[in-house]
Each structure stands twice: as structure tokens, then as C-alpha cells.
Enzyme design. Structure first.
Site, PDB file in Angstrom:
ATOM      1  N   SER A   1     -10.917  15.032   0.810  1.00  0.00           N
ATOM      2  CA  SER A   1     -11.088  16.458   0.513  1.00  0.00           C
ATOM      3  C   SER A   1     -11.496  16.755  -0.927  1.00  0.00           C
ATOM      4  O   SER A   1     -11.938  17.855  -1.208  1.00  0.00           O
ATOM      5  CB  SER A   1      -9.781  17.201   0.812  1.00  0.00           C
ATOM      6  OG  SER A   1      -8.724  16.638   0.068  1.00  0.00           O
TER       7      SER A   1
ATOM      8  N   ASP B   1      -4.536  25.023  -4.284  1.00  0.00           N
ATOM      9  CA  ASP B   1      -3.489  25.007  -3.273  1.00  0.00           C
ATOM     10  C   ASP B   1      -2.508  23.882  -3.581  1.00  0.00           C
ATOM     11  O   ASP B   1      -2.473  23.397  -4.712  1.00  0.00           O
ATOM     12  CB  ASP B   1      -4.097  24.915  -1.861  1.00  0.00           C
ATOM     13  CG  ASP B   1      -4.854  23.603  -1.638  1.00  0.00           C
ATOM     14  OD1 ASP B   1      -4.721  22.681  -2.461  1.00  0.00           O
ATOM     15  OD2 ASP B   1      -5.574  23.504  -0.619  1.00  0.00           O
TER      16      ASP B   1
ATOM     17  N   HIS C   1      -5.031  20.595  -4.213  1.00  0.00           N
ATOM     18  CA  HIS C   1      -6.418  20.586  -4.707  1.00  0.00           C
ATOM     19  C   HIS C   1      -6.637  21.494  -5.916  1.00  0.00           C
ATOM     20  O   HIS C   1      -6.091  22.592  -5.954  1.00  0.00           O
ATOM     21  CB  HIS C   1      -7.366  21.062  -3.593  1.00  0.00           C
ATOM     22  CG  HIS C   1      -7.264  20.273  -2.333  1.00  0.00           C
ATOM     23  ND1 HIS C   1      -6.619  20.744  -1.209  1.00  0.00           N
ATOM     24  CD2 HIS C   1      -7.728  19.044  -2.020  1.00  0.00           C
ATOM     25  CE1 HIS C   1      -6.683  19.821  -0.251  1.00  0.00           C
ATOM     26  NE2 HIS C   1      -7.340  18.778  -0.718  1.00  0.00           N
TER      27      HIS C   1
END
Ligand SMILES: *[C@@H]1O[C@H](CO)[C@@H](O)[C@H](O)[C@H]1NC(C)=O
Ligand SMILES: *[C@@H]1O[C@H](CO)[C@@H](O)[C@H](O)[C@H]1NC(C)=O
Ligand SMILES: *[C@@H]1O[C@H](CO)[C@@H](O)[C@H](O)[C@H]1NC(C)=O
Length: 370
Positions: A50, A350, A353
Site C-alpha cells: 500500500s 490513517d 499510512h
């Protein structure tokens, strides 16, 4: 654990992507330094998780396809695990190449666009080994790249030699290990096997013709909001960070060794033949640990030093009942998360990240490598 949560849990860290791509003889560099005289197309091929995925996981599986992901850029959810741009975008911009097309949507873009840019094979939540998400691990991502090389894809050997591979390995293997049967005693041997697998993957990408490969070291995982939440986002977990440093130490040792072997091979090649054209390949490590930690500790210099985050460990978007709930709503459509007023004021977006601002600032310590 709802699916989103579970998915996010594995979305963690492993962003293995490679900035592959430049010629050895300096052509790539000169084209980087003189963009207006660029003679060569370069491409970016990306592998990992991610930290570099720019939209491979499609709805309904990805929280990154839900509000408020993407509110800063492009203004709506794009599959990036941030409010805006991620590592891949900054790398592409710096290299002067178009953002690589997410593999999942390659058939939706024209062939021309595909020829102009590289491909992003990274899927959030994945690791070098299988994780809890039913998505391609790094081996499979490289398989996809290999198939593309063999297919009539319009991708020439030269394209590949002049490209950069960005490989992100950010930690999903570890979150999966700890969430399943992983014991504390087994962690060190497991770190060894993760790093060994990373090296197998890097060598494979190199054999497929990419000359410049950039791999991420692990960030300070002990500072991630998901771990600092119990302490009101005030202090990092040093135990976790010491495991991270062990991973980074092994990775550096292995990459240094491989680079030495490559140099020696090239040396013996050029002394046994009159050709000096064998172009060097090299693997570089992005020191994500130091880049993130200096921002968190407010000890950056230059542009980075000017911006000090008031509460560097506090994320902009955080779940109310579970830290992983950014982007989730209940059956009635009520948000299960709180969102800050200004994502620019936060380093973390978040639970795991960085924000676009966070990536942008961290990236300034990577520019000498890319
Ligand atoms: C990656 O996934 C493939 C396909 O599921 C599997 O066969 C392979 O063993 C996995 N590789 C690793 C290193 O975990
Ligand atoms: C969990 O244990 C099983 C059986 O010992 C092993 O095959 C598997 O790889 C382990 N999983 C992890 C994540 O270590
Ligand atoms: C740090 O993380 C470890 C491993 O998850 C955990 O056992 C420990 O309790 C944590 N320490 C603190 C101070 O949170």
C-alpha cells in the site's frame, strides 16, 4: 473483524516496489539532470504494498476506494492509501515519467498510454509471502511483469533497461505473522526469511533486465498510530522499532553483498572482453526509517526542518472503535471514524499510512537516490 479492517490490517507496510530503470553509462542521470534534452523514455515499474499502490485494488475490497481517501488528490478516492499522492507519484514526478498504470486497469487505458508509462503491480496488503489478503504476493507480481515482457506488449528490452523498479516491502509479512501463529521467539528467524525472499525477488527483477532497482527499508513501525494509540499518540514502541532495525540491518548487508557481486562480475566481464558497454545494475535502499523518524522528531533540515508537525504521531483519519476504520461507515451510513480539519497538518493519514504531505517531505530525503 470486518473485511475492511482485516484488509487494512494487512495493508501495512510492505510496499515493495522498484525504481528500475536507468542505463548505467550515465545516460539516465544525464537525462534526469537535463530534462529539457531528454532523449530517452524511462519507465517506472512498481512492486509491493500500500505504500506504492496507486489503485490496483478495486471496490468493494479496498478502503482506499472510499471517502475520505483521496480528498487532497485527486479529490476523490483513487485507490491510494492516503489523502493524496503516495511514494510512487513522487518517484515518478522526480524521474520525469508518467505515473505507472495500475495493472488492474491496464485494459482501460489506450495502448499508447501503456507504452508511455510503466506499470504498477503493487497491491495494498500484500507481502513477499502470502498475507491475509487474497491478492498477489510479490512473486506473483513479478510473474505478471515477466508475462508482460514475453507478451506482445510493446515493451522493448531497451524500455526495460532504461526503467527504474520501485519495490516496497513495508511490513505486511510481519503483521500477518504476528496476527497468526507467529511467536516472539520465531520472529528473528522469520525476519531472516523475509529478507532472503526480498533478495530472491530483487535478483529476479534484475534478471528480467531492470538496471536500477530501489527497495524500501522498513519505516519505524513502532511509531505507527495503530501502535501508539494506547498511549494517546505520544510515544513510539521501541521494541517494535528494534525488530525493524534488525530487518533493515539484514537488508542492507544483503544488498551491499549483492552489489559487490554485481560489480565484480562486471569487472571480470570487461577485463575479459574489450567491450566496456556492459551497463552496471545497482540496487539502492530507501531509508524510510530515518526519513519518517526525522519528521516525527522534528529534526529535519531545509524545507523539511521548516515544517514541524504539532502532533506528529496523531493521524488525520482514525477509527472510533478500531484504528483501522478510516473510510468505514455503519449500516446507517454513519462514519466510524474521525477526520482532522487539515490533512496538511498531519504526518500520518490513517493508522498506518502517511499523508501526501508526509510522503512529500519524506521523499526529499530520497531524491539523491532516485
Ligand atoms: C505467492 O503466491 C503464489 C500463488 O498463490 C504461490 O504459489 C507462491 O508460493 C507464493 N510465493 C511465496 C514466496 O509466498
Ligand atoms: C504457522 O504455522 C504453520 C504450521 O507450523 C506454518 O506452516 C505457517 O507457515 C505458519 N505461519 C506463519 C505466518 O508463520
Ligand atoms: C510494544 O510492542 C510489543 C509487541 O507488540 C508489546 O508486547 C509491548 O507491550 C509494547 N510495548 C508498549 C510499551 O506498548
Amino acid at each position: 473483524m470486518d473485511f475492511n479492517l482485516k484488509l487494512l490490517f494487512t495493508f501495512f507496510f510492505f510496499t515493495v516496489s522498484l525504481f528500475s530503470g536507468q542505463g548505467s553509462a550515465g545516460g539516465y542521470y544525464s537525462n534526469r539532470h537535463h530534462r529539457s534534452h531528454r532523449l530517452r523514455a524511462t519507465k517506472l515499474f512498481v512492486f509491493g504494498d500500500s505504500y506504492v499502490d496507486t489503485g490496483n485494488i478495486l471496490v468493494p475490497f479496498s478502503s482506499a476506494q472510499q471517502f475520505p481517501y483521496g480528498i487532497t488528490f485527486p479529490g476523490k478516492p483513487s485507490g491510494r492509501f492516503s489523502d493524496g499522492r503516495v511514494l510512487t507519484d513522487f518517484a515518478g514526478k522526480h524521474l520525469g515519467v508518467k505515473s505507472p498504470i495500475p495493472f488492474s486497469i491496464r485494459n482501460e487505458v489506450g495502448e499508447e498510454r501503456l507504452k508511455e508509462s510503466g506499470i504498477n503491480f503493487a497491491f495494498g496488503g500484500t507481502g513477499v509471502f502470502d498475507t491475509s489478503v487474497p491478492l498477489p504476493n510479490m512473486t506473483t507480481q513479478i510473474d505478471l511483469f515477466e508475462q508482460l515482457r514475453h507478451a506482445e506488449s510493446g515493451l522493448s528490452n531497451r524500455d526495460v533497461h532504461l526503467s527504474v523498479a520501485l519495490v516496497s516491502v513495508s511490513g505486511n509479512d510481519y503483521s500477518f505473522y504476528l496476527a497468526t501463529n507467529g511467536s516472539a521467539q520465531g520472529l528473528k528467524p522469520f525476519i531472516n526469511s523475509v529478507v532472503n525472499q526480498v533478495m530472491i525477488d530483487l535478483k529476479r527483477i534484475k534478471r528480467l533486465g531492470v538496471k536500477k532497482i530501489v527497495v524500501t527499508g522498513l519505516g519505524p513501525l513502532g511509531c505507527l498510530p495503530i501502535f501508539t494509540a494506547p498511549f494517546s499518540f505520544k510515544q513510539c514502541n521501541q521494541t517494535i522499532n528494534s525488530f525493524v532495525q534488525f530487518h533493515n540491518f539484514l537488508l542492507k548487508q544483503a544488498v551491499d553483498k549483492l552489489n559487490k557481486q554485481i560489480t565484480n562480475q562486471q569487472h571480470s566481464y570487461s577485463s575479459s572482453s574489450s567491450s566496456s558497454s556492459s551497463s552496471s545494475s545497482k540496487i539502492f535502499i530507501l531509508d524510510v526509517y530515518d526519513a519518517f523518524l526525522s519528521l516525527i522528531q522534528g529534526r529535519g533540515s531545509g524545507r523539511v526542518g521548516l515544517l514541524k508537525f504539532k502532533t506528529p504521531l496523531k493521524p488525520c483519519c482514525f477509527g472510533v472503535s478500531s484504528g483501522f476504520n478510516c473510510g468505514s461507515v455503519d449500516e446507517k451510513g454513519n462514519k466510524k471514524f474521525v477526520l482532522c480539519n487539515d490533512p496538511k497538518s498531519a504526518f500520518f493519514w490513517d493508522s498506518v499510512h502517511p499523508t501526501q504531505t508526509g510522503w512529500s517531505l519524506a521523499f526529499s530525503s530520497f531524491t539523491s537516490i532516485l
